[in-house]
Design a protein around this motif. Structure first.
Motif, PDB file in Angstrom:
ATOM      1  N   GLU A  70     -39.677 -70.941 -49.991  1.00  0.00           N
ATOM      2  CA  GLU A  70     -39.069 -69.775 -50.634  1.00  0.00           C
ATOM      3  C   GLU A  70     -37.676 -70.090 -51.181  1.00  0.00           C
ATOM      4  OE1 GLU A  70     -40.277 -67.020 -51.572  1.00  0.00           O
ATOM      5  OE2 GLU A  70     -42.237 -67.252 -50.628  1.00  0.00           O
ATOM      6  N   VAL A  71     -36.924 -70.917 -50.481  1.00  0.00           N
ATOM      7  CA  VAL A  71     -35.580 -71.274 -50.969  1.00  0.00           C
ATOM      8  C   VAL A  71     -35.671 -71.967 -52.330  1.00  0.00           C
ATOM      9  CG1 VAL A  71     -33.631 -72.826 -50.591  1.00  0.00           C
ATOM     10  CG2 VAL A  71     -34.399 -71.342 -48.749  1.00  0.00           C
ATOM     11  N   THR A  72     -36.660 -72.848 -52.509  1.00  0.00           N
ATOM     12  CA  THR A  72     -36.797 -73.543 -53.792  1.00  0.00           C
ATOM     13  C   THR A  72     -37.102 -72.560 -54.920  1.00  0.00           C
ATOM     14  OG1 THR A  72     -39.123 -73.993 -53.278  1.00  0.00           O
ATOM     15  CG2 THR A  72     -37.527 -75.701 -52.721  1.00  0.00           C
ATOM     16  N   VAL A  73     -37.979 -71.596 -54.637  1.00  0.00           N
ATOM     17  CA  VAL A  73     -38.265 -70.572 -55.647  1.00  0.00           C
ATOM     18  C   VAL A  73     -37.027 -69.713 -55.886  1.00  0.00           C
ATOM     19  CG1 VAL A  73     -39.643 -68.517 -56.178  1.00  0.00           C
ATOM     20  CG2 VAL A  73     -40.727 -70.499 -55.116  1.00  0.00           C
ATOM     21  N   GLY A  74     -36.313 -69.375 -54.814  1.00  0.00           N
ATOM     22  CA  GLY A  74     -35.122 -68.544 -54.931  1.00  0.00           C
ATOM     23  C   GLY A  74     -34.031 -69.191 -55.754  1.00  0.00           C
ATOM     24  N   LEU A  75     -33.872 -70.502 -55.609  1.00  0.00           N
ATOM     25  CA  LEU A  75     -32.848 -71.200 -56.379  1.00  0.00           C
ATOM     26  C   LEU A  75     -33.151 -71.147 -57.877  1.00  0.00           C
ATOM     27  CD1 LEU A  75     -32.224 -74.322 -54.108  1.00  0.00           C
ATOM     28  CD2 LEU A  75     -30.553 -72.548 -54.691  1.00  0.00           C
ATOM     29  N   ALA A  98     -27.481 -64.580 -58.110  1.00  0.00           N
ATOM     30  CA  ALA A  98     -28.172 -65.849 -57.836  1.00  0.00           C
ATOM     31  C   ALA A  98     -28.219 -66.128 -56.339  1.00  0.00           C
ATOM     32  CB  ALA A  98     -27.474 -66.987 -58.580  1.00  0.00           C
ATOM     33  N   LEU A  99     -27.069 -65.989 -55.674  1.00  0.00           N
ATOM     34  CA  LEU A  99     -27.012 -66.276 -54.247  1.00  0.00           C
ATOM     35  C   LEU A  99     -27.814 -65.255 -53.437  1.00  0.00           C
ATOM     36  CD1 LEU A  99     -25.846 -68.174 -52.170  1.00  0.00           C
ATOM     37  CD2 LEU A  99     -23.761 -66.793 -52.106  1.00  0.00           C
ATOM     38  N   ASN A 100     -27.737 -63.988 -53.837  1.00  0.00           N
ATOM     39  CA  ASN A 100     -28.460 -62.951 -53.097  1.00  0.00           C
ATOM     40  C   ASN A 100     -29.970 -63.076 -53.272  1.00  0.00           C
ATOM     41  OD1 ASN A 100     -28.109 -60.801 -51.284  1.00  0.00           O
ATOM     42  ND2 ASN A 100     -28.561 -59.305 -52.874  1.00  0.00           N
ATOM     43  N   THR A 101     -30.401 -63.600 -54.421  1.00  0.00           N
ATOM     44  CA  THR A 101     -31.831 -63.835 -54.629  1.00  0.00           C
ATOM     45  C   THR A 101     -32.350 -64.877 -53.647  1.00  0.00           C
ATOM     46  OG1 THR A 101     -31.704 -63.256 -56.983  1.00  0.00           O
ATOM     47  CG2 THR A 101     -33.574 -64.598 -56.290  1.00  0.00           C
ATOM     48  N   VAL A 102     -31.573 -65.931 -53.421  1.00  0.00           N
ATOM     49  CA  VAL A 102     -31.960 -66.959 -52.450  1.00  0.00           C
ATOM     50  C   VAL A 102     -32.060 -66.346 -51.056  1.00  0.00           C
ATOM     51  CG1 VAL A 102     -31.292 -69.130 -51.360  1.00  0.00           C
ATOM     52  CG2 VAL A 102     -30.931 -68.812 -53.814  1.00  0.00           C
ATOM     53  N   VAL A 103     -31.055 -65.522 -50.705  1.00  0.00           N
ATOM     54  CA  VAL A 103     -31.082 -64.855 -49.393  1.00  0.00           C
ATOM     55  C   VAL A 103     -32.308 -63.943 -49.283  1.00  0.00           C
ATOM     56  CG1 VAL A 103     -29.899 -63.178 -47.914  1.00  0.00           C
ATOM     57  CG2 VAL A 103     -28.587 -64.970 -49.080  1.00  0.00           C
ATOM     58  N   ALA A 104     -32.580 -63.184 -50.340  1.00  0.00           N
ATOM     59  CA  ALA A 104     -33.672 -62.196 -50.310  1.00  0.00           C
ATOM     60  C   ALA A 104     -35.036 -62.853 -50.111  1.00  0.00           C
ATOM     61  CB  ALA A 104     -33.667 -61.385 -51.601  1.00  0.00           C
ATOM     62  N   VAL A 105     -35.310 -63.921 -50.864  1.00  0.00           N
ATOM     63  CA  VAL A 105     -36.621 -64.562 -50.714  1.00  0.00           C
ATOM     64  C   VAL A 105     -36.727 -65.303 -49.387  1.00  0.00           C
ATOM     65  CG1 VAL A 105     -37.000 -64.732 -53.202  1.00  0.00           C
ATOM     66  CG2 VAL A 105     -35.904 -66.631 -52.004  1.00  0.00           C
ATOM     67  N   SER A 106     -35.592 -65.803 -48.887  1.00  0.00           N
ATOM     68  CA  SER A 106     -35.603 -66.455 -47.577  1.00  0.00           C
ATOM     69  C   SER A 106     -35.974 -65.446 -46.490  1.00  0.00           C
ATOM     70  CB  SER A 106     -34.233 -67.057 -47.265  1.00  0.00           C
ATOM     71  OG  SER A 106     -33.876 -68.034 -48.215  1.00  0.00           O
ATOM     72  N   ILE A 107     -35.318 -64.280 -46.536  1.00  0.00           N
ATOM     73  CA  ILE A 107     -35.609 -63.223 -45.560  1.00  0.00           C
ATOM     74  C   ILE A 107     -37.019 -62.682 -45.772  1.00  0.00           C
ATOM     75  CG2 ILE A 107     -34.974 -60.910 -44.789  1.00  0.00           C
ATOM     76  CD1 ILE A 107     -32.972 -62.957 -43.929  1.00  0.00           C
ATOM     77  N   GLY A 108     -37.355 -62.392 -47.034  1.00  0.00           N
ATOM     78  CA  GLY A 108     -38.656 -61.799 -47.336  1.00  0.00           C
ATOM     79  C   GLY A 108     -39.822 -62.683 -46.943  1.00  0.00           C
ATOM     80  N   GLU A 150     -49.457 -69.684 -40.249  1.00  0.00           N
ATOM     81  CA  GLU A 150     -49.297 -69.263 -38.861  1.00  0.00           C
ATOM     82  C   GLU A 150     -47.864 -68.777 -38.645  1.00  0.00           C
ATOM     83  OE1 GLU A 150     -51.545 -69.121 -36.503  1.00  0.00           O
ATOM     84  OE2 GLU A 150     -53.167 -69.923 -37.738  1.00  0.00           O
ATOM     85  N   PRO A 151     -47.659 -67.824 -37.722  1.00  0.00           N
ATOM     86  CA  PRO A 151     -46.299 -67.319 -37.464  1.00  0.00           C
ATOM     87  C   PRO A 151     -45.300 -68.413 -37.084  1.00  0.00           C
ATOM     88  CG  PRO A 151     -47.925 -65.861 -36.471  1.00  0.00           C
ATOM     89  CD  PRO A 151     -48.678 -67.056 -36.983  1.00  0.00           C
ATOM     90  N   ARG A 152     -45.792 -69.513 -36.518  1.00  0.00           N
ATOM     91  CA  ARG A 152     -44.881 -70.597 -36.113  1.00  0.00           C
ATOM     92  C   ARG A 152     -44.393 -71.440 -37.294  1.00  0.00           C
ATOM     93  NH1 ARG A 152     -48.356 -74.955 -36.157  1.00  0.00           N
ATOM     94  NH2 ARG A 152     -50.569 -74.426 -35.927  1.00  0.00           N
ATOM     95  N   GLU A 153     -44.936 -71.234 -38.495  1.00  0.00           N
ATOM     96  CA  GLU A 153     -44.580 -72.050 -39.648  1.00  0.00           C
ATOM     97  C   GLU A 153     -43.426 -71.442 -40.443  1.00  0.00           C
ATOM     98  OE1 GLU A 153     -48.234 -74.268 -41.422  1.00  0.00           O
ATOM     99  OE2 GLU A 153     -48.924 -72.215 -40.959  1.00  0.00           O
ATOM    100  N   VAL A 154     -42.466 -70.858 -39.760  1.00  0.00           N
ATOM    101  CA  VAL A 154     -41.344 -70.209 -40.433  1.00  0.00           C
ATOM    102  C   VAL A 154     -40.534 -71.212 -41.248  1.00  0.00           C
ATOM    103  CG1 VAL A 154     -39.212 -68.902 -40.109  1.00  0.00           C
ATOM    104  CG2 VAL A 154     -41.203 -68.413 -38.675  1.00  0.00           C
ATOM    105  N   GLY A 155     -40.295 -72.398 -40.678  1.00  0.00           N
ATOM    106  CA  GLY A 155     -39.484 -73.405 -41.364  1.00  0.00           C
ATOM    107  C   GLY A 155     -40.098 -73.833 -42.688  1.00  0.00           C
ATOM    108  N   ARG A 156     -41.391 -74.091 -42.690  1.00  0.00           N
ATOM    109  CA  ARG A 156     -42.068 -74.512 -43.918  1.00  0.00           C
ATOM    110  C   ARG A 156     -42.014 -73.420 -44.977  1.00  0.00           C
ATOM    111  NH1 ARG A 156     -46.951 -74.362 -46.571  1.00  0.00           N
ATOM    112  NH2 ARG A 156     -47.792 -72.807 -45.146  1.00  0.00           N
ATOM    113  N   VAL A 157     -42.262 -72.183 -44.551  1.00  0.00           N
ATOM    114  CA  VAL A 157     -42.216 -71.059 -45.487  1.00  0.00           C
ATOM    115  C   VAL A 157     -40.804 -70.878 -46.035  1.00  0.00           C
ATOM    116  CG1 VAL A 157     -42.430 -68.538 -45.665  1.00  0.00           C
ATOM    117  CG2 VAL A 157     -44.196 -69.854 -44.473  1.00  0.00           C
TER     118      VAL A 157
END
Length: 453
Positions: A361-366, A398-408, A350-357
């Protein structure tokens, strides 16, 4: 209207037959060409020949010709037809196709056509036009065979025979059985109809409590029903009242169109369908409207480099790694966008589940960021023989990958919640942010460690 030049290609042969008004030859060509080749040949005709082709046939045949075109192309032809001619052709189309076609016209033109149509047919088309294209009501056809539950098998068979010409265009898999006032109470297989005694009432041989679809059911839920049941069509109801039926083929076509629509938006083609047979100005405008916005976004991203011009001039090797950092981060972000778009489409998030998503994504990005950063850092170290350069470019990636998946992962949900189309805006926003952050991280780290580089 210019006469087509002689040629042996199917579209040229078709064009000559249309230009000369040779209906017999035209009918032969249409009958002999494979469906795909016919659609391609018809779509390549100039608009004046397309319109002439439709005018050459009677309404029932003209409707089949019009069905070869995309809705937007068909609408351009209908605009050039007299209102009574357009009404006669649209009346021959399935109700859902007629509603889709009229929705492509200007409201005033559509209303002019509806006014000269048969009142009952016009009422059906108007009712369908009120629905969103991706709910059951917008996908259904109203041409169904429905009989009162007290009707006998013999009466149904007699009616089918008496109106065979009318019913031949219907999508008939079942006879729908209704009670007053048109409440769906059952369905009857044609096999059971034919094998039952003529004096048997339908309620005695029908299948009670059939699977139905609510008129506001969303496309994904309808697809799930068809995945669960092997039916070719399902009845559409509103508070138990039979409205029409939605066909499996219509659902599959709607899913294809939605996917194509999202793909066009992601690629920056806005304003609807684009075909190369459309006018040049319209095609160019639809592309430029988004490309011009992208210029501004890219200028913003490139402005970060200007802030670190001195650092870049002193460590020129960084110039080779900036596009790699930007591109690799963009790829990671696009993967996250794709997953979020897919989960939104399936109703799994759901659109409200931004925090969970975001956390997921941060874990995958790291993990991926550290792996990709280590790989690129090693390449930089081996190439220049400077381990600190490897730390700079590897750390930035490494840092930009975390940012990218967080935004994406998050931005499609945020846009959906705000009422915007995530397919249109997610890509450009992601590209701009990852470019800016990638350049900032790499050049910022390099400035901080300049004495070691």
């Amino acid at each position: 209207m210019t006469e087509p030049k002689p040629a042996d290609t199917p579209d040229a042969t078709l064009a000559r037959a249309v230009f000369t008004g040779d209906v017999e030859r035209l009918t032969s060509i249409i009958h002999d060409l494979p469906a795909g080749e016919l659609a391609r040949a018809v779509s390549r005709l100039p608009l004046d020949l397309q319109t002439r082709m439709v005018k050459l046939f009677q309404p029932d045949a003209a409707a089949r010709i019009l069905g070869l075109f995309e809705d937007e192309q068909a609408a351009e032809i209908v605009k050039r037809l007299p209102a009574d001619g357009a009404a006669a052709i649209i009346s021959e189309l399935p109700s859902d196709d007629g509603a889709d076609l009229l929705s492509e016209l200007e409201p005033a033109r559509a209303e002019t056509i509806l006014e000269v149509m048969d009142p009952a047919t016009a009422a059906d088309v108007r009712a369908l036009a009120t629905y969103d294209a991706h709910v059951a009501g917008g996908l259904m056809i109203t041409e169904v065979l429905a009989y009162d539950e007290r009707t006998t098998v013999g009466e149904v068979v007699a009616d089918l025979r008496a109106h065979a010409d009318t019913y031949s265009d219907f999508s008939i898999q079942y006879i729908y059985v209704v009670g007053p006032p048109r409440e769906l109470v059952g369905v009857l297989k044609l096999r059971d109809l034919l094998l039952s005694r003529p004096d048997t009432q339908l309620r005695r041989v029908m299948i009670a409590h059939p699977v139905t679809v609510d008129h506001l059911e969303e496309l994904n839920r309808i697809r799930d029903l068809f995945d669960r049941y092997p039916f070719l069509a399902l009845p559409v109801v509103k508070n138990g009242t039979l409205l029409g039926l939605v066909r499996r083929a219509a659902v599959e076509e709607a899913l294809k169109q939605r996917n194509a629509h999202h793909f066009r938006l992601v690629q920056g083609i806005v304003g609807g369908e684009e075909l190369r047979t459309m006018p040049l100005v319209r095609r160019s405008t639809r592309r430029l409207s988004w490309l011009s916005v992208n210029i501004g976004l890219n200028v913003i991203a490139a402005s970060v480099i200007v802030l670190f011009e001195d650092t870049l001039s002193r460590v020129i090797a960084l110039a080779a790694f900036l596009p790699i950092i930007s591109d690799m981060s963009g790829c990671s972000g696009n993967q996250a966008v794709a997953v979020s778009m897919r989960e939104l489409a399936l109703g799994l998030v759901e659109p409200r589940e931004v925090g969970r998503v975001w956390v997921k994504e941060v874990t995958v990005g790291l993990v991926n960021g550290l792996a990709l950063g280590a790989l690129l850092g090693t390449v930089a170290w081996l190439w220049r023989g400077n381990g600190y350069l490897g730390v700079v470019v590897g750390g930035a990636l490494a840092l930009n990958t975390v940012v990218a998946v967080s935004i994406g992962g998050s931005i499609p949900l945020v846009l959906k919640r705000l009422g915007f189309d995530p397919a249109l805006a997610s890509g450009p926003i992601l590209t701009t942010v990852t470019d800016m952050c990638g350049f900032l991280f790499a050049l910022g780290f390099a400035t901080w460690m300049l004495h070691l580089l």
